[in-house]
Write an enzyme that holds these catalytic residues in place. Sequence first.
Site, PDB file in Angstrom:
ATOM      1  N   ASP A  15       0.858  -1.185   0.000  1.00 25.18           N
ATOM      2  CA  ASP A  15       0.000   0.000   0.000  1.00 25.18           C
ATOM      3  C   ASP A  15       0.887   1.226   0.000  1.00 25.18           C
ATOM      4  OD1 ASP A  15      -0.006   1.009   3.110  1.00 25.18           O
ATOM      5  OD2 ASP A  15      -0.066  -1.179   3.046  1.00 25.18           O
TER       6      ASP A  15
ATOM      7  N   ASP B 250      -9.365   3.323   6.711  1.00 24.94           N
ATOM      8  CA  ASP B 250      -8.126   3.264   7.486  1.00 24.94           C
ATOM      9  C   ASP B 250      -8.399   3.898   8.849  1.00 24.94           C
ATOM     10  OD1 ASP B 250      -5.607   3.465   8.577  1.00 24.94           O
ATOM     11  OD2 ASP B 250      -4.758   4.689   6.979  1.00 24.94           O
TER      12      ASP B 250
ATOM     13  N   GLU C 143      -7.146   4.674  12.481  1.00 24.27           N
ATOM     14  CA  GLU C 143      -5.959   4.751  13.334  1.00 24.27           C
ATOM     15  C   GLU C 143      -6.069   5.774  14.452  1.00 24.27           C
ATOM     16  OE1 GLU C 143      -2.101   4.675  11.364  1.00 24.27           O
ATOM     17  OE2 GLU C 143      -3.094   4.296   9.445  1.00 24.27           O
TER      18      GLU C 143
END
Length: 349
Positions: free
Chosen positions: A38, A130, A132
């Site tokens: 990625d 994503d 986080e």
Amino acid sequence: MFNSLHGWSRRALITVPAVMTVLAVTAGAALASTPGIDVARYQHNPSIDWSQVRNAGVRFAFIKATEGAGYVNPYLAADWAGTRQARIYRGAYHFARPSTDSGDAATEARYFVAHAGTMHGAGVLPPVLDLEVTGGLGVSALRAWVSRWLHTVENLTGRAPIIYVSPHFWKTAMGDSTAFHHYPLWIAHYAVSTPTVPGGWPTWTFWQGTSSGRVPGINGNTDLDAFNGSLTRLKVLANVIPGSTPAPTPTALSLTARRPAVRAGAHGRLTGALTRADSDAGLSGRAVRLWVRPARTHTWRLARKAITASGGRFRFVVTPRRSSYYRVRFAGTQHLLRAVSPRVRITTR
């Protein structure tokens, strides 16, 4: 992944004692089965040669598309075209910036799809969240934020998004919730032979085993990933094999009256849950609608709607003035079949 608008992460600033080659990572041989990477802005130092990346054995790549509701990766279009030309299966990810704004999750979801597209083409992997940072949200608020983002993207694209997260973040910030394991899991877990799988997921779909890999065609470190399956299975997920879209998942609705008899005009409570019929896993963030039919009539009318909470649970408060029947309906999505609950009667006295 990269947790700043400029593509840098805390991990990228750590000095790596030894230069790694593609697939030679501490996570072990599993990363060599169906390997991928990625990338974000950080890997453009100054550019990526996707032909070399493909020749090194990489078969898929996730590309950062957006962050929050105000940043677009300036290399998204070029990397998308480059991976396509190099015959690398490609997907886009969104770095979440949760906030206390109630409409923020849907805003970020729409922003992501506006720039990444609906991801329906051949060779295109599902969209990715994503996850986080919490943005200061507590466990319940963050769960609601994540659910709304996923639900919005699924409605806009018709594809079930992938969740990227570390085991520690999911267990702490998301309270190890088991309400999301019907979405594919991309687990980030380094320096282990087998990644920890949190949240009731039966297994991982993708695994990021290091942020310190080296791949021909990219100057500097990059994240190395694996797909948990054969290249044929990856082709299915990437819309390459015709007619390979999985059949919609059957769902089930329960409904119970807390008190089957109440005084006319008094409050009654109806509770239930929307679940997957094949696993009883709760489906959160879904719209369900309550319908009512007074006794000795034949017409059902829509009373109100609700959004399912953790575990797929929902609740309705009703004030029947005469004995009535109730049922709840779920309209379904491209990936989830519709469902109707059993009929429940509340008698007035």
